[in-house]
Write an enzyme that holds these catalytic residues in place. Sequence first.
Site, mmCIF file in Angstrom:
data_model
loop_
_atom_site.group_PDB
_atom_site.id
_atom_site.type_symbol
_atom_site.label_atom_id
_atom_site.label_comp_id
_atom_site.label_asym_id
_atom_site.label_seq_id
_atom_site.Cartn_x
_atom_site.Cartn_y
_atom_site.Cartn_z
ATOM 1 N N LYS A 198 -2.934 3.018 -2.997
ATOM 2 C CA LYS A 198 -3.780 3.860 -2.171
ATOM 3 C C LYS A 198 -2.993 4.269 -0.934
ATOM 4 O O LYS A 198 -2.494 3.417 -0.193
ATOM 5 C CB LYS A 198 -5.049 3.108 -1.764
ATOM 6 C CG LYS A 198 -5.905 3.909 -0.789
ATOM 7 C CD LYS A 198 -7.248 3.269 -0.576
ATOM 8 C CE LYS A 198 -8.039 4.029 0.471
ATOM 9 N NZ LYS A 198 -9.379 3.472 0.654
ATOM 10 N N LYS A 252 -4.615 6.741 -5.740
ATOM 11 C CA LYS A 252 -5.467 7.542 -4.867
ATOM 12 C C LYS A 252 -4.686 8.028 -3.652
ATOM 13 O O LYS A 252 -3.970 7.217 -3.062
ATOM 14 C CB LYS A 252 -6.638 6.659 -4.408
ATOM 15 C CG LYS A 252 -7.595 7.295 -3.464
ATOM 16 C CD LYS A 252 -8.607 6.280 -3.034
ATOM 17 C CE LYS A 252 -9.414 6.879 -1.917
ATOM 18 N NZ LYS A 252 -10.173 5.894 -1.196
HETATM 19 C C1 PBG Z 1 -12.817 3.125 1.886
HETATM 20 C C2 PBG Z 1 -12.565 4.284 1.023
HETATM 21 C C3 PBG Z 1 -12.103 5.568 1.389
HETATM 22 C C4 PBG Z 1 -12.186 6.347 0.253
HETATM 23 C C5 PBG Z 1 -12.664 5.533 -0.782
HETATM 24 N N1 PBG Z 1 -12.879 4.259 -0.285
HETATM 25 C C6 PBG Z 1 -11.703 6.136 2.709
HETATM 26 C C7 PBG Z 1 -10.590 5.571 3.444
HETATM 27 O O1 PBG Z 1 -9.803 4.767 2.945
HETATM 28 O O2 PBG Z 1 -10.484 5.941 4.616
HETATM 29 C C8 PBG Z 1 -11.869 7.818 0.189
HETATM 30 C C9 PBG Z 1 -12.503 8.586 -0.931
HETATM 31 C C10 PBG Z 1 -12.556 10.053 -0.738
HETATM 32 O O3 PBG Z 1 -11.941 10.631 0.180
HETATM 33 O O4 PBG Z 1 -13.234 10.697 -1.569
HETATM 34 N N2 PBG Z 1 -11.792 2.257 2.131
#
Ligand code: PBG
Length: 328
Positions: A198, A252
């Site tokens: 991520k 992601k």
């Molecule tokens: C929480 C999380 C996030 C997303 C999914 N889980 C945001 C972040 O890490 O700031 C983003 C998903 C999206 O942008 O659709 N940790």
Amino acid sequence: MSYPAIRLRRTRASAWSRRLHAETVLTPADLIWPLFVCEGDGVEEPIASLPGVSRWSVDGIVARGREARDLGIPCVALFPNTPPALKTEDGREALNPDNLMCRATAALKAAVPEIGVLTDVALDPYTSHGHDGLVDAAGYVVNDATADLLIAQALNQAAAGADIIAPSDMMDGRVGLIRAALEGAGHHNVQIMSYAAKYASAFYGPFRDAVGSRGLLKGDKKTYQMDHANTDEALREVALDLAEGADTVMVKPGLPYLDIVRRVKERFDVPVFAYQVSGEYAMIEAAAVAGAGDRDALVLETMMAFKRAGCSGVLTYYAAHAARLLAG
Ligand code: PBG
């Protein structure tokens, strides 16, 4: 032998032949539908930066669950819009057995047991500072103390009926700790889909609006989420999460990171998922509104790109829309 004996356009010449030769197939079973939960009854709150996506109160989430089932979508992912009054420095609302996530999960499992419920493990929807973990005096998100809370959060979600625990926080070691805790609590068949690779990304803005953390967030998440310059590091993250007991892994954001999907798939031969995140969705919507492309065609092309790159499935806000398009 070559042209004219070989003409690659021959198999493309008619629709039936193109269908016969398609190397990749896309079905509703490839889709996971992320849903945002809010307080109330009969409430639908449109999210301005995510046009076409709303937050739903628990009754609406159950309705979306039925819709997913009827469309052949196997799984939904839940995210809470925690009321500001319940957000604290330590995000303790994440551990409340009666929080929005637990109520939505239990309601879904009672009404639509045929579909899976994936729950996100991270503290950002619950903290007053918008970070995924505990922040120390220097502003650093501390790893091990955060992991202790994440374990409790995961157990709370599993007790409510979650089928897949999805840690999205990027703390070191949390997959193994959560797996051990789930085993200890008898949740042997609760899966872990780790957000293994991520990245700290500019594509998460609309999501932060949806869970109400954008205005709260101080700084960025670069001390825990990955640097978008890196790919070898993604393979190390995936290797660790698999060794710690992740059943499946996620990359992601999605489309800008298909190179990572492909490397992970080729190296590990495990189920890989990608998250077409909120900013990607918003970009496609903006392109469609601007007349730069046809929304339906863009959506299906991006879904196919994920499958072609090696994904077993895709988390996308377009899940229901794409399933409807696939149904014809
Ligand atoms: C929480 C999380 C996030 C997303 C999914 N889980 C945001 C972040 O890490 O700031 C983003 C998903 C999206 O942008 O659709 N940790």
